[in-house]
Design an enzyme around this catalytic site. Sequence first.
Site, PDB file in Angstrom:
ATOM      1  N   HIS A 126       0.815  -1.216   0.000  1.00 33.59           N
ATOM      2  CA  HIS A 126       0.000   0.000   0.000  1.00 33.59           C
ATOM      3  C   HIS A 126       0.854   1.275   0.000  1.00 33.59           C
ATOM      4  O   HIS A 126       0.296   2.378   0.059  1.00 33.59           O
ATOM      5  CB  HIS A 126      -0.929   0.028   1.216  1.00 33.59           C
ATOM      6  N   ASP A 155      -2.707 -10.567  -2.403  1.00 34.97           N
ATOM      7  CA  ASP A 155      -3.299 -10.121  -1.152  1.00 34.97           C
ATOM      8  C   ASP A 155      -4.781  -9.827  -1.366  1.00 34.97           C
ATOM      9  O   ASP A 155      -5.203  -9.484  -2.478  1.00 34.97           O
ATOM     10  CB  ASP A 155      -2.573  -8.852  -0.686  1.00 34.97           C
ATOM     11  N   ASP A 165      -4.339 -12.885   3.459  1.00 32.78           N
ATOM     12  CA  ASP A 165      -5.566 -12.443   4.124  1.00 32.78           C
ATOM     13  C   ASP A 165      -6.818 -12.720   3.290  1.00 32.78           C
ATOM     14  O   ASP A 165      -7.925 -12.399   3.715  1.00 32.78           O
ATOM     15  CB  ASP A 165      -5.503 -10.966   4.527  1.00 32.78           C
TER      16      ASP A 165
END
Length: 346
Positions: free
Chosen positions: A159, A194, A283
């Site tokens: 990010h 992800d 995740d």
Amino acid sequence: MKAFFSPHHAGHRPSQTFRHGRIVANRDLPLRAENILAALRQDGHALLNAAPHGVAPVAAIHTPEYLDFLERAWSEWQQIPDASEDVFPYIFPVRGMDNGYPTSIVGRAGYHMHDCWAPIGEHTWSVAIDSANLAVAAAEEVLHGERAVYALCRPSGHHAFPDMGGGNCFLNNAAIATQHLRRRFGRVALIDVDVHHGNGSQGVFWRRDDVFFVSLHRDPIDYHPYFAGHAHERGEGNGLGFNLNLPLPKGAGDEAFLAALETACARIRAFQAEALVVSLGVDAHEADPTEGLKVTFDGFRRIGARLAALDLPTVLVQEGGYNMDTIARCVAGALAGFEGRESTAA
């Protein structure tokens, strides 16, 4: 497989974050990496400390003013009377208010962080540098002939933009590894699995045609990061067509994810990639508290096996995964799938 880790990662231990209007416990706990490390030992991976590679590989991705901010932010924040223990930005340069660069640490924090999910503590800068160094060390091994190397990066990085952090990320480890591989390989692909879109990685390579970026993630129309990761985002300028987003609906499981992965792998082949970097977030697992997708343990094994079938020199960089009871098994399974064997990690 060689696996790099840092014993100093626990120095970054943010206790709180801001979610849904409340101050809550932060999910980026040191236990995430410690559990993965235990599984790597159990599976017999070669665990290595990384020699220092300096700040130059980091500076190849991130701007000087952002690096200066990260290094000085915590100490400057402490000069504010009654300030929080960690740096928490609370005012941001939103549309129509982005024409200046502040001198105040309050303003700089808002300028350089795109959300409230990456508090900066006393040791965050040094730990983030250590984390990035692991990705560089892994890339260096691949440059010298290793087929695949894993970097247990914490904090994560996908990010982080050239001049912004957020989402528990400060330095973009995967982008740094990708750029480092460009020392030898003319064309490098970066694939992000992800559950959250790799908005920072997309931002780094948005206008470049020497790196192909592809992200598989929960559809951001109603999920973090909301403002990036949509299918129509294809790059810009020289990078037009070198960015591929494959958003998936809430609750999508193994078969949907693997079907999207087939599309991603076909595009990587068409790009004629010479090397690969994997942002290995886990995740997307069905039991992860982020509640985005429903990939199973076997799904992660199959993801690893499919990526290995690309038969490219590969750096695997750890990103998200926040269920302390499942993260290690997900990572171990993905690595085992990549190596074509079974994992013994429970």
